[in-house]
Design a protein around this motif. Structure first.
Motif, PDB file in Angstrom:
ATOM      1  N   UNK A 271       0.829  -1.213   0.000  1.00 47.91           N
ATOM      2  CA  UNK A 271       0.000   0.000   0.000  1.00 47.91           C
ATOM      3  C   UNK A 271       0.861   1.259   0.000  1.00 47.91           C
ATOM      4  N   UNK A 272       1.950   1.246   0.750  1.00 47.62           N
ATOM      5  CA  UNK A 272       2.854   2.404   0.783  1.00 47.62           C
ATOM      6  C   UNK A 272       3.464   2.643  -0.594  1.00 47.62           C
ATOM      7  N   UNK A 273       3.869   1.571  -1.268  1.00 48.83           N
ATOM      8  CA  UNK A 273       4.413   1.712  -2.625  1.00 48.83           C
ATOM      9  C   UNK A 273       3.349   2.209  -3.592  1.00 48.83           C
ATOM     10  N   UNK A 274       2.148   1.678  -3.465  1.00 47.31           N
ATOM     11  CA  UNK A 274       1.074   2.130  -4.347  1.00 47.31           C
ATOM     12  C   UNK A 274       0.845   3.635  -4.178  1.00 47.31           C
ATOM     13  N   UNK A 275       0.772   4.110  -2.952  1.00 42.40           N
ATOM     14  CA  UNK A 275       0.572   5.547  -2.709  1.00 42.40           C
ATOM     15  C   UNK A 275       1.689   6.381  -3.334  1.00 42.40           C
ATOM     16  N   UNK A 276       2.915   5.899  -3.221  1.00 40.04           N
ATOM     17  CA  UNK A 276       4.056   6.608  -3.811  1.00 40.04           C
ATOM     18  C   UNK A 276       3.945   6.627  -5.335  1.00 40.04           C
ATOM     19  N   UNK A 277       3.702   5.465  -5.935  1.00 41.95           N
ATOM     20  CA  UNK A 277       3.670   5.337  -7.391  1.00 41.95           C
ATOM     21  C   UNK A 277       2.423   5.950  -8.019  1.00 41.95           C
ATOM     22  N   UNK A 278       1.391   6.157  -7.225  1.00 39.41           N
ATOM     23  CA  UNK A 278       0.151   6.711  -7.763  1.00 39.41           C
ATOM     24  C   UNK A 278       0.134   8.238  -7.751  1.00 39.41           C
ATOM     25  N   UNK A 279       1.215   8.858  -7.329  1.00 36.11           N
ATOM     26  CA  UNK A 279       1.333  10.319  -7.340  1.00 36.11           C
ATOM     27  C   UNK A 279       1.958  10.743  -8.667  1.00 36.11           C
ATOM     28  N   UNK A 280       1.182  11.416  -9.485  1.00 33.95           N
ATOM     29  CA  UNK A 280       1.650  11.806 -10.827  1.00 33.95           C
ATOM     30  C   UNK A 280       2.908  12.658 -10.773  1.00 33.95           C
ATOM     31  N   UNK A 281       3.053  13.508  -9.768  1.00 36.75           N
ATOM     32  CA  UNK A 281       4.247  14.353  -9.669  1.00 36.75           C
ATOM     33  C   UNK A 281       5.485  13.509  -9.365  1.00 36.75           C
ATOM     34  N   UNK A 282       5.354  12.513  -8.514  1.00 39.56           N
ATOM     35  CA  UNK A 282       6.477  11.630  -8.182  1.00 39.56           C
ATOM     36  C   UNK A 282       6.913  10.852  -9.419  1.00 39.56           C
ATOM     37  N   UNK A 283       5.954  10.431 -10.222  1.00 38.42           N
ATOM     38  CA  UNK A 283       6.245   9.567 -11.369  1.00 38.42           C
ATOM     39  C   UNK A 283       6.434  10.332 -12.678  1.00 38.42           C
ATOM     40  N   UNK A 284       6.406  11.630 -12.624  1.00 36.14           N
ATOM     41  CA  UNK A 284       6.499  12.465 -13.830  1.00 36.14           C
ATOM     42  C   UNK A 284       7.658  12.068 -14.729  1.00 36.14           C
ATOM     43  N   UNK A 285       8.843  11.880 -14.158  1.00 33.41           N
ATOM     44  CA  UNK A 285      10.031  11.573 -14.955  1.00 33.41           C
ATOM     45  C   UNK A 285      10.284  10.076 -15.090  1.00 33.41           C
ATOM     46  N   UNK A 286       9.367   9.265 -14.582  1.00 28.76           N
ATOM     47  CA  UNK A 286       9.503   7.814 -14.687  1.00 28.76           C
ATOM     48  C   UNK A 286       8.602   7.287 -15.806  1.00 28.76           C
ATOM     49  N   UNK A 287       7.315   7.594 -15.698  1.00 22.70           N
ATOM     50  CA  UNK A 287       6.365   7.089 -16.692  1.00 22.70           C
ATOM     51  C   UNK A 287       5.375   8.154 -17.157  1.00 22.70           C
ATOM     52  N   UNK A 288       5.729   9.406 -16.942  1.00 25.99           N
ATOM     53  CA  UNK A 288       4.852  10.491 -17.353  1.00 25.99           C
ATOM     54  C   UNK A 288       3.709  10.744 -16.384  1.00 25.99           C
ATOM     55  N   UNK A 289       3.724  10.074 -15.228  1.00 24.03           N
ATOM     56  CA  UNK A 289       2.702  10.307 -14.214  1.00 24.03           C
ATOM     57  C   UNK A 289       1.428   9.509 -14.388  1.00 24.03           C
ATOM     58  N   UNK A 290       1.513   8.387 -15.119  1.00 23.48           N
ATOM     59  CA  UNK A 290       0.328   7.536 -15.291  1.00 23.48           C
ATOM     60  C   UNK A 290      -0.110   6.949 -13.950  1.00 23.48           C
ATOM     61  N   UNK A 291      -1.395   6.634 -13.794  1.00 23.38           N
ATOM     62  CA  UNK A 291      -1.865   6.005 -12.552  1.00 23.38           C
ATOM     63  C   UNK A 291      -1.132   4.689 -12.289  1.00 23.38           C
ATOM     64  N   UNK A 292      -0.880   4.419 -11.015  1.00 24.75           N
ATOM     65  CA  UNK A 292      -0.180   3.198 -10.625  1.00 24.75           C
ATOM     66  C   UNK A 292      -1.079   1.984 -10.790  1.00 24.75           C
ATOM     67  N   UNK A 293      -0.461   0.839 -10.954  1.00 22.15           N
ATOM     68  CA  UNK A 293      -1.156  -0.439 -11.065  1.00 22.15           C
ATOM     69  C   UNK A 293      -0.770  -1.274  -9.839  1.00 22.15           C
ATOM     70  N   UNK A 294      -1.689  -1.393  -8.878  1.00 28.61           N
ATOM     71  CA  UNK A 294      -1.378  -2.105  -7.628  1.00 28.61           C
ATOM     72  C   UNK A 294      -0.991  -3.556  -7.895  1.00 28.61           C
ATOM     73  N   UNK A 295      -1.630  -4.190  -8.850  1.00 27.59           N
ATOM     74  CA  UNK A 295      -1.299  -5.577  -9.175  1.00 27.59           C
ATOM     75  C   UNK A 295       0.151  -5.693  -9.631  1.00 27.59           C
TER      76      UNK A 295
END
Length: 188
Positions: free
Chosen positions: A21-45
């Motif tokens: 859940x902690x990883x999902x919250x981190x990865x689901x933040x578009x600003x955090x992921x901006x330079x990783x995947x363009x800020x797409x919604x995270x996939x918990x699975x």
């Protein structure tokens, strides 16, 4: 809890399966992921079936290396993670340093603090010869951290990514920074 390192303000510990859940919250933040995947919604699975098992697998295969959950000592809050591990094609004594932190942790020196501790551990205890770090050319915050660590810009390069995986600024390429044991020992 298996603590790997402690700094003045951080605990770097092993991940556990309960961190999904902690990883999902981190990865689901578009600003955090901006330079990783363009800020797409995270996939918990994907986090549960791919990312977390990969993190957990490092601890046994590569003692001293891996992905470390960053916990703020004063609050116990999950701030994100740091990694310090060899990339697949690199020798074991030339690991890559990386980090991904929640927005609430930005601008507070946590990236530099955790990275410094990992560099010290690598050079002083693990026999590391050289450490690399990578980011997008336009990611000025990460580049500043690398420079504060004493890392040197090695190159700008362009990777091939599928069109849907391009993050904003990808047209400017990626950068590689590095620091050697000698550079680490001679920094002032």
């Amino acid at each position: 809890m298996h603590v790997f390192l402690e700094t003045e303000r951080l605990i770097l510990r092993r991940f556990t399966e309960s961190d999904a859940d902690a990883l999902f919250d981190l990865y689901d933040d578009a600003a955090v992921m901006k330079y990783i995947d363009g800020g797409r919604p995270a996939d918990r699975t994907e986090i549960v079936t791919l990312d977390l098992p990969a993190f957990l697998g490092y601890y046994e295969r590569f003692p001293g290396y891996g992905f470390w959950a960053a916990i703020e000592k004063s609050t116990g809050d999950f701030l994100g993670w740091f990694h310090f591990r060899p990339r697949p094609a690199d020798p074991p004594d030339e690991p890559e340093l990386g980090y991904r932190l929640h927005r609430a942790a930005w601008g507070k020196g946590y990236g530099t603090e955790g990275s410094m501790a990992l560099l010290a551990k690598g050079f002083d205890d693990l026999g590391v010869k050289r450490v690399t770090a990578f980011t997008m050319t336009v990611n000025q915050r990460s580049r500043r951290v690398m420079e504060k660590l004493g890392m040197t810009l090695i190159r700008t390069y362009f990777d091939e990514f599928p069109e849907h995986d391009l993050a904003p600024g990808a047209e400017h390429g990626e950068v590689e920074y590095a620091i050697t044991r000698e550079q680490w020992g001679s920094r002032s």
